[in-house]
Design a protein around this motif. Structure first.
Motif, PDB file in Angstrom:
ATOM      1  N   VAL A   5       0.850  -1.185   0.000  1.00 54.41           N
ATOM      2  CA  VAL A   5       0.000   0.000   0.000  1.00 54.41           C
ATOM      3  C   VAL A   5       0.886   1.235   0.000  1.00 54.41           C
ATOM      4  O   VAL A   5       1.763   1.381   0.857  1.00 54.41           O
ATOM      5  N   ASP A   7       0.830   5.292   0.386  1.00 56.41           N
ATOM      6  CA  ASP A   7       0.065   6.437   0.859  1.00 56.41           C
ATOM      7  C   ASP A   7       0.616   7.692   0.195  1.00 56.41           C
ATOM      8  O   ASP A   7       1.735   8.111   0.491  1.00 56.41           O
ATOM      9  N   GLN A  32     -13.474   5.203  -0.365  1.00 56.07           N
ATOM     10  CA  GLN A  32     -12.444   4.864   0.620  1.00 56.07           C
ATOM     11  C   GLN A  32     -12.137   3.374   0.665  1.00 56.07           C
ATOM     12  O   GLN A  32     -11.401   2.919   1.530  1.00 56.07           O
ATOM     13  N   TYR A  33     -12.684   2.605  -0.270  1.00 57.61           N
ATOM     14  CA  TYR A  33     -12.546   1.153  -0.245  1.00 57.61           C
ATOM     15  C   TYR A  33     -11.657   0.635  -1.371  1.00 57.61           C
ATOM     16  O   TYR A  33     -11.769   1.077  -2.514  1.00 57.61           O
ATOM     17  N   THR A  51     -10.044   2.026   3.800  1.00 59.64           N
ATOM     18  CA  THR A  51      -8.795   2.755   4.014  1.00 59.64           C
ATOM     19  C   THR A  51      -8.902   3.817   5.104  1.00 59.64           C
ATOM     20  O   THR A  51      -7.884   4.246   5.633  1.00 59.64           O
ATOM     21  N   GLY A  54      -8.543   1.171   8.133  1.00 55.09           N
ATOM     22  CA  GLY A  54      -7.520   0.136   8.024  1.00 55.09           C
ATOM     23  C   GLY A  54      -8.054  -1.256   8.282  1.00 55.09           C
ATOM     24  O   GLY A  54      -7.283  -2.213   8.389  1.00 55.09           O
TER      25      GLY A  54
END
Length: 85
Positions: A5, A7, A32-33, A51, A54
């Motif tokens: 991942v 960021d 957000q998924y 996200t 988490g």
């Protein structure tokens, strides 16, 4: 199966894992998924990462497949085609 991942806000990498190891899966982002579906070895499995928290959740496809196409439109995720085992 490892999920790397990135960021973009912090420019940092992290590592997570799907609930079921598989390959030839499809993935798509919706809001957000991050959604990963199907794949060889566990072709009916869906992993969903929220996200914002988490946290992972899981589900199943109506028909197990691998090598699917995926896309999103608005708040919807679509998985189509592919092969069934």
């Amino acid at each position: 199966l490892v999920v790397n991942v990135y960021d973009t806000a912090t420019q940092a990498w992290s590592v997570d894992a799907l609930g079921s190891a598989r390959y030839r899966l499809a993935g798509v982002g919706v809001g957000q998924y991050a959604i990963f579906a199907g794949g060889a070895n566990a072709n009916d499995f869906i992993d969903v990462l929220d996200t914002s928290t988490g946290l992972w959740s899981s589900g199943t496809l109506s028909v197990g497949r691998f090598d699917m196409a995926s896309t999103s439109l608005g708040s919807l995720a679509f998985f189509a085609g592919g092969e069934s085992s």
